[in-house]
Design a protein around this motif. Structure first.
Motif, PDB file in Angstrom:
ATOM      1  N   LEU A  80       0.573  -1.360   0.165  1.00 39.28           N
ATOM      2  CA  LEU A  80       0.122   0.133   0.126  1.00 39.28           C
ATOM      3  C   LEU A  80       0.346   1.089   0.152  1.00 39.28           C
ATOM      4  CD1 LEU A  80      -2.539  -1.339   2.787  1.00 39.28           C
ATOM      5  CD2 LEU A  80      -2.919  -1.083   0.658  1.00 39.28           C
ATOM      6  N   GLY A  81       0.921   2.604   0.018  1.00 42.79           N
ATOM      7  CA  GLY A  81       1.128   3.761  -0.418  1.00 42.79           C
ATOM      8  C   GLY A  81       1.637   4.229   0.747  1.00 42.79           C
ATOM      9  N   THR A  82       0.395   4.816   1.760  1.00 40.79           N
ATOM     10  CA  THR A  82       0.388   5.970   2.204  1.00 40.79           C
ATOM     11  C   THR A  82      -0.183   5.001   3.725  1.00 40.79           C
ATOM     12  OG1 THR A  82      -1.395   6.638   1.932  1.00 40.79           O
ATOM     13  CG2 THR A  82       0.447   7.982   1.084  1.00 40.79           C
ATOM     14  N   ILE A  83       0.080   5.784   5.283  1.00 39.77           N
ATOM     15  CA  ILE A  83      -0.723   5.849   6.470  1.00 39.77           C
ATOM     16  C   ILE A  83      -1.886   6.157   5.698  1.00 39.77           C
ATOM     17  CG2 ILE A  83      -1.588   6.482   8.347  1.00 39.77           C
ATOM     18  CD1 ILE A  83       1.823   7.016   9.028  1.00 39.77           C
ATOM     19  N   GLU A  84      -2.651   6.822   5.214  1.00 33.83           N
ATOM     20  CA  GLU A  84      -3.964   7.538   5.127  1.00 33.83           C
ATOM     21  C   GLU A  84      -4.634   6.186   4.640  1.00 33.83           C
ATOM     22  OE1 GLU A  84      -1.236   9.109   4.059  1.00 33.83           O
ATOM     23  OE2 GLU A  84      -1.753  10.172   6.349  1.00 33.83           O
ATOM     24  N   GLN A  85      -3.421   5.380   3.708  1.00 35.08           N
ATOM     25  CA  GLN A  85      -4.495   4.171   2.639  1.00 35.08           C
ATOM     26  C   GLN A  85      -4.768   2.918   3.919  1.00 35.08           C
ATOM     27  OE1 GLN A  85      -2.041   2.863  -0.349  1.00 35.08           O
ATOM     28  NE2 GLN A  85      -2.900   4.575  -2.077  1.00 35.08           N
ATOM     29  N   ILE A  86      -3.781   3.028   5.209  1.00 37.61           N
ATOM     30  CA  ILE A  86      -4.038   1.920   5.631  1.00 37.61           C
ATOM     31  C   ILE A  86      -4.978   1.804   6.310  1.00 37.61           C
ATOM     32  CG2 ILE A  86      -3.002   0.758   7.923  1.00 37.61           C
ATOM     33  CD1 ILE A  86      -0.010   1.168   6.497  1.00 37.61           C
ATOM     34  N   ASP A  87      -5.916   3.198   7.110  1.00 34.14           N
ATOM     35  CA  ASP A  87      -6.808   3.667   7.705  1.00 34.14           C
ATOM     36  C   ASP A  87      -7.932   3.004   7.003  1.00 34.14           C
ATOM     37  OD1 ASP A  87      -5.996   4.664   9.999  1.00 34.14           O
ATOM     38  OD2 ASP A  87      -5.197   6.973   9.371  1.00 34.14           O
ATOM     39  N   GLN A  88      -7.916   3.851   5.479  1.00 37.18           N
ATOM     40  CA  GLN A  88      -8.908   3.415   4.230  1.00 37.18           C
ATOM     41  C   GLN A  88      -9.441   1.429   4.203  1.00 37.18           C
ATOM     42  OE1 GLN A  88      -7.234   5.776   0.809  1.00 37.18           O
ATOM     43  NE2 GLN A  88      -8.957   6.003   0.509  1.00 37.18           N
ATOM     44  N   MET A  89      -8.246   1.570   4.035  1.00 37.01           N
ATOM     45  CA  MET A  89      -8.577  -0.405   4.227  1.00 37.01           C
ATOM     46  C   MET A  89      -9.061  -0.941   5.467  1.00 37.01           C
ATOM     47  SD  MET A  89      -6.872  -1.264   1.310  1.00 37.01           S
ATOM     48  CE  MET A  89      -7.155  -0.140   0.916  1.00 37.01           C
ATOM     49  N   LYS A  90      -8.918  -0.587   6.389  1.00 40.14           N
ATOM     50  CA  LYS A  90      -9.649  -0.835   7.982  1.00 40.14           C
ATOM     51  C   LYS A  90     -10.565  -0.603   7.993  1.00 40.14           C
ATOM     52  CE  LYS A  90      -6.981   0.226  11.715  1.00 40.14           C
ATOM     53  NZ  LYS A  90      -6.496   1.127  12.409  1.00 40.14           N
ATOM     54  N   GLN A  91     -10.592   0.382   6.810  1.00 36.19           N
ATOM     55  CA  GLN A  91     -12.527   0.772   7.299  1.00 36.19           C
ATOM     56  C   GLN A  91     -13.184  -0.482   6.022  1.00 36.19           C
ATOM     57  OE1 GLN A  91     -14.480   3.186   8.990  1.00 36.19           O
ATOM     58  NE2 GLN A  91     -16.295   2.316   7.202  1.00 36.19           N
ATOM     59  N   LEU A  92     -12.511  -0.708   4.742  1.00 35.03           N
ATOM     60  CA  LEU A  92     -12.597  -1.271   4.151  1.00 35.03           C
ATOM     61  C   LEU A  92     -12.933  -3.111   4.372  1.00 35.03           C
ATOM     62  CD1 LEU A  92     -11.708  -1.509   0.130  1.00 35.03           C
ATOM     63  CD2 LEU A  92     -11.864  -3.427   1.966  1.00 35.03           C
ATOM     64  N   PHE A  93     -12.483  -3.264   5.591  1.00 37.75           N
ATOM     65  CA  PHE A  93     -12.488  -4.780   5.782  1.00 37.75           C
ATOM     66  C   PHE A  93     -13.984  -4.421   6.858  1.00 37.75           C
ATOM     67  CE2 PHE A  93      -7.596  -5.590   6.477  1.00 37.75           C
ATOM     68  CZ  PHE A  93      -7.559  -5.598   5.151  1.00 37.75           C
ATOM     69  N   LYS A  94     -13.893  -3.069   7.743  1.00 39.18           N
ATOM     70  CA  LYS A  94     -15.448  -3.778   7.937  1.00 39.18           C
ATOM     71  C   LYS A  94     -16.421  -3.565   7.260  1.00 39.18           C
ATOM     72  CE  LYS A  94     -14.625  -0.811  12.058  1.00 39.18           C
ATOM     73  NZ  LYS A  94     -13.362   0.787  12.256  1.00 39.18           N
ATOM     74  N   ASP A  95     -16.305  -2.528   6.038  1.00 36.78           N
ATOM     75  CA  ASP A  95     -17.687  -2.759   5.284  1.00 36.78           C
ATOM     76  C   ASP A  95     -17.429  -4.073   4.099  1.00 36.78           C
ATOM     77  OD1 ASP A  95     -17.785  -0.315   5.969  1.00 36.78           O
ATOM     78  OD2 ASP A  95     -16.786   0.973   4.289  1.00 36.78           O
ATOM     79  N   PHE A  96     -16.857  -4.294   3.878  1.00 31.82           N
ATOM     80  CA  PHE A  96     -16.386  -5.950   3.652  1.00 31.82           C
ATOM     81  C   PHE A  96     -16.444  -7.066   4.087  1.00 31.82           C
ATOM     82  CE2 PHE A  96     -16.386  -2.482  -0.103  1.00 31.82           C
ATOM     83  CZ  PHE A  96     -17.221  -3.101  -0.712  1.00 31.82           C
ATOM     84  N   GLY A  97     -15.621  -7.339   4.897  1.00 28.47           N
ATOM     85  CA  GLY A  97     -15.639  -7.937   5.955  1.00 28.47           C
ATOM     86  C   GLY A  97     -16.975  -9.128   6.616  1.00 28.47           C
ATOM     87  N   GLY A  98     -16.484 -10.450   7.639  1.00 26.51           N
ATOM     88  CA  GLY A  98     -17.422 -10.498   7.678  1.00 26.51           C
ATOM     89  C   GLY A  98     -17.233 -12.139   8.192  1.00 26.51           C
ATOM     90  N   GLU A  99     -18.031 -13.348   8.683  1.00 25.69           N
ATOM     91  CA  GLU A  99     -17.216 -14.271   8.538  1.00 25.69           C
ATOM     92  C   GLU A  99     -17.632 -15.173   7.440  1.00 25.69           C
ATOM     93  OE1 GLU A  99     -20.698 -17.234  10.584  1.00 25.69           O
ATOM     94  OE2 GLU A  99     -20.257 -15.464  12.968  1.00 25.69           O
TER      95      GLU A  99
END
Ligand code: PXL
Length: 275
Positions: A80-99
């Motif tokens: 990934l490129g930046t610290i901000e992108q890592i925050d975006q990934m954490k959000q994406l995991f919440k949005d698309f993650g799950g069991e």
């Protein structure tokens, strides 16, 4: 068909990240959906590379997917490129993650005791946060040392590797897989630790005396592809380690510079047949 979303940069020239993940995952008979984090002229082992950050595309692209009710069987993040992108990934995991969605994080940021040119210590620490959100993580010893505040060593013993796996486990993932582990002269491989069972898994193969850029991406793409085919993580790791070692051997026959990339195209038939 299983579907993996992989999130990494596009390095237009030089074999790594999405230009390895996409063909490898497809060859394994698994759908690869891509979310590019940046477009670079080459990977960062070249001089004078250009980089267009694509962070501002992540929200609109994923919002569209949400509106289409898209689901993923796995989400695999790499470089990934930046610290901000890592925050975006954490959000994406919440949005698309799950069991039913396996989160697989390769905190690609360094090798041989050093971070890649684009990164610093703050980025390494941030990657530890991303690892905390994952089911499976696959750092090499360099990346793990930066994330766990351990000294990076070229020479070490099993106690050092187990200490590192213990600290990786403390970050929070269910399975921590450390790559580039060499516990015997002439051998190299991986050691994993599974939190639920408390079991270690060590797999070593013969060390090939060469290091090529992109081997981590080949390894990770193979592991997640094989897991999606239904394999246990240990079998996936064994196949990926053997396949990566074999591909390095084949690449040695090519006069290309080692920093350019690994000839994963040449060993595709063996990858497809691997058991
Ligand atoms: O293979 C890891 C990787 C991915 N993407 C870019 C890189 C590197 C390693 O240097 O520079 C842009």
């Amino acid at each position: 068909m299983k579907r993996i979303l992989t999130i990494q940069d596009i390095s237009c020239l030089g074999k790594c990240s999405i230009t390895i993940a996409l063909p490898v995952i497809s060859a394994l008979g698994v759908e690869a959906v891509i979310l590019p984090t940046a477009v670079l002229s080459t990977h960062t082992m070249f001089d004078n590379w250009t980089c267009k950050d694509l962070s501002d595309q992540i929200e609109p692209i994923t919002a569209h997917w949400k509106s289409e009710d898209v689901k993923f069987d796995a989400i695999y993040t790499g470089y990934l490129g930046t610290i901000e992108q890592i925050d975006q990934m954490k959000q994406l995991f919440k949005d698309f993650g799950g069991e039913d969605t396996l989160i697989f994080v390769d905190p690609a940021m360094g090798d041989k005791g050093k971070l890649y040119p684009a990164f610093d210590m703050a980025y390494a620490k941030k990657n530890a946060e991303l690892c905390a959100c994952a089911d499976i993580i696959v750092p090499n010893i360099t990346e793990a040392a930066f994330m766990t505040d351990m000294e990076y060593r070229e020479e070490y013993d099993e106690a050092y590797v187990k200490e590192m796996l213990g600290r990786l486990n403390d970050l929070g993932a269910k399975v921590s897989i450390l790559t580039g582990v060499s516990l015997e002269e002439g051998k190299t491989g991986v050691m994993g630790y599974e939190r639920e069972t408390g079991e270690y898994y060590l797999y070593q193969n013969d060390k090939v005396d060469a290091a090529y850029h992109g081997t981590g991406d080949l390894f990770s793409s193979t592991v997640i592809g094989e897991i999606m085919k239904g394999l246990d993580w240990r079998d996936a790791v064994r196949i990926a380690a053997d396949h990566t070692a074999h591909t390095i051997e084949v690449t040695l026959e090519n006069p290309a510079e080692p920093w350019y990339g690994v000839d994963f195209e040449a060993t595709m038939p063996e990858l497809i047949a691997a058991k």
